[in-house]
Design a protein around this motif. Structure first.
Motif, PDB file in Angstrom:
ATOM      1  N   PHE A 190      74.570  85.416   4.570  1.00 27.00           N
ATOM      2  CA  PHE A 190      74.110  85.230   3.193  1.00 27.00           C
ATOM      3  C   PHE A 190      72.847  84.371   3.165  1.00 27.00           C
ATOM      4  N   LEU A 191      72.813  83.316   3.938  1.00 26.41           N
ATOM      5  CA  LEU A 191      71.645  82.437   3.992  1.00 26.41           C
ATOM      6  C   LEU A 191      70.432  83.152   4.579  1.00 26.41           C
ATOM      7  N   ILE A 192      70.663  84.003   5.546  1.00 23.54           N
ATOM      8  CA  ILE A 192      69.565  84.771   6.132  1.00 23.54           C
ATOM      9  C   ILE A 192      68.975  85.714   5.086  1.00 23.54           C
ATOM     10  N   VAL A 193      69.849  86.378   4.319  1.00 28.08           N
ATOM     11  CA  VAL A 193      69.387  87.278   3.260  1.00 28.08           C
ATOM     12  C   VAL A 193      68.642  86.478   2.187  1.00 28.08           C
ATOM     13  N   LEU A 194      69.179  85.335   1.809  1.00 30.27           N
ATOM     14  CA  LEU A 194      68.540  84.491   0.808  1.00 30.27           C
ATOM     15  C   LEU A 194      67.168  84.020   1.290  1.00 30.27           C
ATOM     16  N   ASP A 195      67.083  83.594   2.540  1.00 38.34           N
ATOM     17  CA  ASP A 195      65.797  83.183   3.114  1.00 38.34           C
ATOM     18  C   ASP A 195      64.800  84.338   3.113  1.00 38.34           C
ATOM     19  N   THR A 196      65.261  85.522   3.433  1.00 39.15           N
ATOM     20  CA  THR A 196      64.394  86.695   3.460  1.00 39.15           C
ATOM     21  C   THR A 196      63.880  87.019   2.063  1.00 39.15           C
ATOM     22  N   VAL A 197      64.767  86.973   1.080  1.00 36.52           N
ATOM     23  CA  VAL A 197      64.376  87.253  -0.303  1.00 36.52           C
ATOM     24  C   VAL A 197      63.350  86.229  -0.778  1.00 36.52           C
ATOM     25  N   LEU A 198      63.597  84.960  -0.487  1.00 36.18           N
ATOM     26  CA  LEU A 198      62.648  83.915  -0.881  1.00 36.18           C
ATOM     27  C   LEU A 198      61.299  84.107  -0.198  1.00 36.18           C
ATOM     28  N   LEU A 199      61.314  84.491   1.059  1.00 33.41           N
ATOM     29  CA  LEU A 199      60.069  84.733   1.787  1.00 33.41           C
ATOM     30  C   LEU A 199      59.290  85.892   1.165  1.00 33.41           C
ATOM     31  N   VAL A 200      59.988  86.953   0.811  1.00 34.00           N
ATOM     32  CA  VAL A 200      59.342  88.114   0.183  1.00 34.00           C
ATOM     33  C   VAL A 200      58.738  87.712  -1.165  1.00 34.00           C
ATOM     34  N   ILE A 201      59.457  86.926  -1.942  1.00 38.26           N
ATOM     35  CA  ILE A 201      58.953  86.475  -3.238  1.00 38.26           C
ATOM     36  C   ILE A 201      57.696  85.625  -3.054  1.00 38.26           C
ATOM     37  N   LEU A 202      57.732  84.702  -2.116  1.00 35.83           N
ATOM     38  CA  LEU A 202      56.576  83.852  -1.854  1.00 35.83           C
ATOM     39  C   LEU A 202      55.374  84.667  -1.365  1.00 35.83           C
ATOM     40  N   LEU A 203      55.629  85.640  -0.521  1.00 35.77           N
ATOM     41  CA  LEU A 203      54.542  86.503  -0.051  1.00 35.77           C
ATOM     42  C   LEU A 203      53.955  87.318  -1.190  1.00 35.77           C
ATOM     43  N   ALA A 204      54.799  87.790  -2.094  1.00 37.76           N
ATOM     44  CA  ALA A 204      54.316  88.562  -3.250  1.00 37.76           C
ATOM     45  C   ALA A 204      53.454  87.695  -4.156  1.00 37.76           C
ATOM     46  N   ILE A 205      53.902  86.482  -4.419  1.00 38.92           N
ATOM     47  CA  ILE A 205      53.123  85.567  -5.251  1.00 38.92           C
ATOM     48  C   ILE A 205      51.794  85.255  -4.574  1.00 38.92           C
ATOM     49  N   GLY A 206      51.833  84.986  -3.290  1.00 41.97           N
ATOM     50  CA  GLY A 206      50.605  84.726  -2.538  1.00 41.97           C
ATOM     51  C   GLY A 206      49.682  85.927  -2.528  1.00 41.97           C
ATOM     52  N   GLY A 207      50.253  87.116  -2.441  1.00 42.82           N
ATOM     53  CA  GLY A 207      49.457  88.342  -2.459  1.00 42.82           C
ATOM     54  C   GLY A 207      48.745  88.535  -3.788  1.00 42.82           C
TER      55      GLY A 207
END
Length: 133
Positions: A4-21
């Motif tokens: 669950f934490l791995i999935v949560l970390d992945t989702v947060l990373l994707v969100i941060l990358l999208a915002i940065g993009g």
């Protein structure tokens, strides 16, 4: 629990990358359009320009730059022909993305001098007005 934490970390990373993009894309677009103005530059040229507030009517009524005309971004493609293409157009909004989209649209329609307020209405330190209607 660890998956669950791995999935949560992945989702947060994707969100941060999208915002940065989105941030990076806006920076690239602003640079390629070349019309970003500081408060001082905006004030210097605004007497000879068409000042357009791209926000919807209610925010415009609450507060807008003195001398600005309300032309919400949602109506721009229908009403852009009401603007004079031979005069500079100064845009502002509360969203950098919306402002850049409007600038790009007007450039495609043949407007040569399209500029926008760096940081939008939130950074404006000049005269403002409340609408009477």
């Amino acid at each position: 629990m660890s998956s669950f934490l791995i999935v949560l970390d992945t989702v947060l990373l994707v969100i941060l990358l999208a915002i940065g993009g989105v941030w990076a894309w806006n920076k690239i677009q602003a640079r390629s359009l070349g019309g970003e103005l500081t408060n001082e530059e905006f004030k210097e040229g605004m007497r000879k320009a068409q000042i357009i507030d791209l926000r919807e009517k209610e925010p415009f009524k609450r507060k807008h730059i003195d001398g600005a005309r309300s032309l919400p971004y949602t109506m721009l493609k229908y009403q852009y022909n009401e603007l004079r293409s031979d005069l500079p157009v100064y845009l502002y909004s509360d969203s950098n993305t919306i402002t850049l989209r409007a600038a790009r649209f007007l450039k495609k329609k043949g407007f040569v001098s399209v500029h926008w307020l760096k940081g939008g209405i939130e950074t404006w330190d000049g005269r403002t007005k409340k609408s009477k209607y």
